[in-house]
Design a protein around this motif. Sequence first.
Motif, short mmCIF file in Angstrom:
data_model
loop_
_atom_site.label_atom_id
_atom_site.label_comp_id
_atom_site.label_asym_id
_atom_site.label_seq_id
_atom_site.Cartn_x
_atom_site.Cartn_y
_atom_site.Cartn_z
N UNK A 48 2.85 -36.56 -0.19
CA UNK A 48 3.74 -36.87 -1.31
C UNK A 48 3.30 -36.20 -2.60
N UNK A 49 2.30 -35.30 -2.51
CA UNK A 49 1.74 -34.69 -3.72
C UNK A 49 2.54 -33.45 -4.11
N UNK A 50 2.66 -33.23 -5.43
CA UNK A 50 3.30 -32.00 -5.91
C UNK A 50 2.42 -30.79 -5.57
N UNK A 51 3.03 -29.63 -5.47
CA UNK A 51 2.29 -28.38 -5.21
C UNK A 51 2.22 -27.56 -6.51
N UNK A 52 1.18 -26.75 -6.73
CA UNK A 52 -0.06 -26.70 -5.93
C UNK A 52 -0.91 -27.94 -6.16
N UNK A 53 -1.94 -28.09 -5.36
CA UNK A 53 -2.86 -29.24 -5.48
C UNK A 53 -4.26 -28.80 -5.11
N UNK A 54 -5.24 -29.62 -5.42
CA UNK A 54 -6.63 -29.22 -5.24
C UNK A 54 -7.34 -30.26 -4.38
N UNK A 55 -8.08 -29.80 -3.37
CA UNK A 55 -8.86 -30.69 -2.52
C UNK A 55 -10.34 -30.37 -2.73
N UNK A 56 -11.15 -31.41 -2.99
CA UNK A 56 -12.56 -31.18 -3.28
C UNK A 56 -13.45 -32.08 -2.43
#
Length: 428
Positions: free
Chosen positions: A135-143
């Motif tokens: 459900x997240x908007x793009x772009x997004x960051x995974x850490x």
Amino acid sequence: MRLLVVGGGGREHALCWALRREQPDADLYCAPGNPGTAELATNLAIAADDLDRLADAADMHGIDLTVVGPEVPLARGLADRLRAEGRAVFGPSAAAAQLEASKAFAKDVMAAARIPTAASRAFQALEPALAYVDHHAEPLVVKASGLAAGKGAVVCATRREAAAVVRSMLGERAFGEAGATVVIEAFLQGEEISVLAVTDGRDFELLPVSQDHKRLLEGDAGPNTGGMGAYSPVSVATDAVLERTRNEVLHPALDEMRRRGTPFTGVLYAGLMVDAEGTPWVVEFNCRLGDPETQVILPLLGGGLTDALWHVARGEHVTPIARRLDAASVTTVLASRGYPDAPERGAAIRIPQGLPSGVTVFHAGTARGADGVLRANGGRVLNVTAVAPTFAEARRLSREAAEAIEFEGKVFRRDIGWREAARVASGV
Ligand code: AMP
């Protein structure tokens, strides 16, 4: 004064260089150091994360002040250990170093202190993390939340890509325990700067602001690295931006750490994304000097560094650090072919005699063999720093010296400072 610098990279060579410049008569040690620090200090063959042997060495050499370069020994409690033995240490406690060692913790501190940062959530279980990505908007960051040598953040253009990264971190433990918790956050627009504050836990002295270049290739393409070059000062860091950074980021973070009973002393490094309105959004906190930022910042200081570190290390009020306002600095990293994944080692290095004045070569991954030949011994091999009256001149000197130094498989970027160069060219 007997000083010990912990670490063995370009940052620690620059630290030894700066301390030696201010303290020509000090007994200076570096553990483990490198062939560059060997010319300024006595190298001790002790790994930077070997807490027992570092504590023994501090005893044996009667060290007055220990300055810790890397994050790993700090996160493992080196400062606590030495302090418990009555020694002055510059660097945060393990509890305070969590600001870097756990991105989930840092996000919690930022939320509590209302510090501007990307909206985020932390996850340890795969399914809820995938549902959040969905459900997240793009772009997004995974850490990866834990320490991953600067390589644990993945900017994802699509939810699909982010889901794959989440699976590799949480499902397959691609980053080991560092990825046992992941932070998923919104993508921030703007320009990145590194603001480093030498702090006693309450007040601080800002060091000159710099901009790092994380990507391997020119034009900011290719994989993320530990950093391929940096410059300082950065014109994006206006007085207004720095005032907001003091009031909206640094003071609130330090206040919140004190409120939690774990005051942060040492260098609080704020990696910021400055947006079009001049808002300083925190991308990350680090708990120590940056690498390669240190290699451009320290040559711009005018004095007072040792005193400031000494006072902070003894729990006293931080003292002023002078800076040169008449100069700019650019550092270019020379890396080995194969960096960052599988750097080649062993190539013989030739540094020409008589590099121009203003150019300093800091060693990072080098080693001198039994034959006395200097060889590449790591991903990032050398940092070529140039200080000059103008940014354009410093940039030219750093690039030319980077070209003049030779080793088989040398990789470097010729465009360090390209954003600033574009601003200078357009008269902004
Ligand atoms: P970090 O390890 O958190 O410093 O992230 C490494 C790099 O990834 C940063 O220097 C940024 O270039 C990029 N990055 C991390 N988080 C974000 C974000 N929320 N928005 C945009 N870029 C980011």
